[in-house]
Design an enzyme around this catalytic site. Structure first.
Site, PDB file in Angstrom:
ATOM      1  N   ASP A 176       0.847  -1.182   0.000  1.00  0.00           N
ATOM      2  CA  ASP A 176       0.000   0.000   0.000  1.00  0.00           C
ATOM      3  C   ASP A 176       0.886   1.236   0.000  1.00  0.00           C
ATOM      4  O   ASP A 176       2.117   1.122  -0.019  1.00  0.00           O
ATOM      5  CB  ASP A 176      -0.958   0.005   1.197  1.00  0.00           C
ATOM      6  CG  ASP A 176      -2.343   0.518   0.806  1.00  0.00           C
ATOM      7  OD1 ASP A 176      -2.445   1.702   0.421  1.00  0.00           O
ATOM      8  OD2 ASP A 176      -3.312  -0.264   0.872  1.00  0.00           O
ATOM      9  N   HIS A 245      -2.654   3.062  -4.882  1.00  0.00           N
ATOM     10  CA  HIS A 245      -2.068   2.681  -3.597  1.00  0.00           C
ATOM     11  C   HIS A 245      -0.599   2.273  -3.769  1.00  0.00           C
ATOM     12  O   HIS A 245      -0.147   1.282  -3.185  1.00  0.00           O
ATOM     13  CB  HIS A 245      -2.866   1.552  -2.948  1.00  0.00           C
ATOM     14  CG  HIS A 245      -4.182   1.991  -2.358  1.00  0.00           C
ATOM     15  ND1 HIS A 245      -4.265   2.751  -1.213  1.00  0.00           N
ATOM     16  CD2 HIS A 245      -5.467   1.793  -2.770  1.00  0.00           C
ATOM     17  CE1 HIS A 245      -5.542   2.991  -0.930  1.00  0.00           C
ATOM     18  NE2 HIS A 245      -6.295   2.424  -1.875  1.00  0.00           N
ATOM     19  N   GLU A 308      -9.754   2.232  -5.360  1.00  0.00           N
ATOM     20  CA  GLU A 308      -9.396   3.606  -5.008  1.00  0.00           C
ATOM     21  C   GLU A 308      -8.214   4.127  -5.839  1.00  0.00           C
ATOM     22  O   GLU A 308      -7.151   4.453  -5.307  1.00  0.00           O
ATOM     23  CB  GLU A 308      -9.088   3.684  -3.504  1.00  0.00           C
ATOM     24  CG  GLU A 308     -10.290   3.292  -2.650  1.00  0.00           C
ATOM     25  CD  GLU A 308      -9.984   3.246  -1.152  1.00  0.00           C
ATOM     26  OE1 GLU A 308     -10.913   3.445  -0.353  1.00  0.00           O
ATOM     27  OE2 GLU A 308      -8.814   3.000  -0.785  1.00  0.00           O
TER      28      GLU A 308
END
Length: 521
Positions: A176, A245, A308
């Site tokens: 991440d 990410h 995302e």
């Protein structure tokens, strides 16, 4: 009170008998060759409980016998347990089913028999008959080792606790913005630079702690984790989150980004706007990472993230616009699906099946054989099922165990929403429309995102006992799990014996509370 001794999840059929089987003296244990791995694990469990176990050849008299017989259940994870005052016989429909039977026997032992050293005399097993099989084939728990790194021994402990609850998938979130946890030999800076951050935000936004945080898993570490899980018939699903990410990646290799400008491994939470550039260089990098996952993780599934992914950098980039045009895409927004479809094809060519968070359904979508982890809500699960995808139900309103357990101000810091045991117990994972749609609900998965779970102790507090309810949702029929609250006290005594830092049903212990410092709720 349920008739069975607090088993979690509830078995499909339990019939109590009079008496008990006391495991005293030298206890003979036999198994078919195909049952040997589960027999070895059961021998370890019994030995820890103070039982003197002697392995005997198949067919010789044995107090405990393990078999595999595919005819006992239509479900591969089905099993039977038959315990009388003289003998215990465990039969699995497959090696997976036998492994679930072993964990049920582990729960049938007295709680103190689960301690790391024996503290009582010869342990008894209640005489009973059990026939059992799971509702769903995917029963998982997601562990975020990227936001806060967990050492190998902590991962192994969580795998063992997952096995105790008859879960069969552990999803490792390895990368991440805040850290990269996988050694990739072709890109050594991932281990040297991307695996640690200079410091971490305190609480939500109260400055920084000034302490470097990091760690990564070597190939030997991964092999140990995979082997430990395999002995418990648990599949490790590795996740490398792409193409968003990735701020930690760009801290090591900024040339893979859209601006080429150096960044730091992210010290705060939230979503970074730094994403991979839609270049062949970035795609080659991703495939080399997948090569490592394919080599180290033998399971059928590889999670490629896909959640995302801000379009900010792509929309501001002339190079990204040109690339989208060259690929025949309607806009740069479709670059995410293009990138992920390329990874899907690469995994398929290597005999693996891609998994992604439900954003993979957006802006062009993915091939129908991609598994969707539906986290944003049931409507996204239905969207995936309608498009022919198999779906894992990971609904954030029910399965995100990093959310607070209650509205008690004494709770430690957590994500702002509240998920109680009652919320999970009332959850029906399968959408009402699912039976009429081309895709299939594979099962359920709990998530333990670790922004506010810095160590294994905090992870355990967030997980238990709510993970027990998620395990029930994955294994038991709805009518079988209504009495979980009656069964939990006995089960929590098992977790006590195992040293689990669970949250008591009445609320946190004083030492588990958030207090007024950095762990303040």
């Amino acid at each position: 009170m349920s008739e069975h001794p607090g088993l979690v999840p509830a078995p499909g059929h339990y019939r109590a008998r009079t008496g008990q089987l006391t495991l005293e003296g030298r206890v003979g244990l036999s198994s078919d060759d195909s049952a040997a791995p589960s027999a070895t694990l059961l021998a370890e469990i019994l030995t820890r409980a103070g039982v003197s176990v002697q392995v005997v050849a198949p067919g010789e008299p044995a107090t405990v016998a393990l078999h595999i017989d595919s005819g006992i259940s239509a479900q591969p994870e089905g099993y039977r347990i038959d315990i009388t005052g003289e003998r215990a016989v465990l039969t699995g429909a497959s090696a997976d089913g036998l492994a679930r039977a072993v964990q049920t026997v582990r729960q049938l032992l007295p709680a103190d028999a689960l301690r790391h050293a024996p503290v009582t005399g010869a342990p008894p097993l209640p005489c009973c008959e059990i026939e059992d099989a799971p509702r769903f084939g995917w029963r998982g728990v997601h562990i975020d080792v990227a936001r806060h790194f967990l050492p190998v021994h902590s991962v192994l402990r969580l795998i063992d606790l997952a096995a105790l609850h008859r879960l069969n998938v552990v999803h490792l979130h390895l990368t991440d913005d805040q850290g990269w946890r996988l050694d990739v030999p072709t890109h050594p800076l991932l281990a040297e630079r991307a695996s640690w951050r200079a410091e971490t935000v305190v609480g939500r936004d109260a400055g920084f702690d000034g302490t470097p945080h990091g760690g990564y898993y070597s190939a030997a570490d991964i092999r140990e984790i995979v082997e430990y899980a395999s002995r418990r018939r648990i599949t490790i699903v590795p996740e490398v989150d792409l193409p968003g990410h990735v701020q930690s990646v760009l801290a090591a290799y900024p040339e893979l980004g859209n601006t080429g400008q150096p960044v730091e491994v992210r010290r705060t939470w939230g979503i970074s706007e730094n994403v991979l550039a839609p270049t062949e260089e970035a795609l080659t990098f991703a495939k080399e990472v997948l090569d490592v996952l394919i080599e180290l993780f033998p399971g059928p599934w590889v999670h490629i993230g896909g959640d995302e992914v801000p379009r900010t950098e792509w929309r501001a980039s002339e190079a990204a616009a040109a690339r989208a045009s060259e690929l025949g895409l309607a806009s740069v927004d479709e670059l995410q699906s293009w990138f992920l479809r390329e990874l899907h094809a690469y995994l398929a060519a290597h005999g693996r099946r891609a998994v992604g968070w439900d954003e993979i359904l957006d802006d062009g979508g993915m091939p129908a054989d991609t598994i969707v982890t539906a986290w944003r809500g049931a409507e996204h699960a239905v969207q995936g099922l309608t498009a022919g995808h198999d779906v894992v139900m990971a609904t954030k309103w029910v399965t995100y165990l990093d959310y607070a357990s209650s509205d008690d101000p004494d709770e430690p810091i957590a994500q702002r929403r509240i998920i109680t045991l009652a919320d999970i117990l009332s959850w029906e994972p399968e959408p009402a429309e699912a039976p009429d749609l081309p895709g299939q609900v594979l099962g359920v998965q709990a998530q333990l995102w670790s922004e506010f779970l810095p160590t294994a102790r905090e992870v355990e507090y967030a997980a238990f006992p709510r993970l027990c309810a998620v395990a029930e949702a994955g294994w038991s029929a709805p009518e079988s799990r209504t009495d979980l609250m009656d069964r939990l006290p006995a089960h929590l005594s098992r977790l006590t014996a195992l040293g689990v830092n669970y949250r008591p049903l009445a609320g946190p212990h004083p030492w588990q509370r958030g207090g007024t410092g950095r762990r303040r709720h």
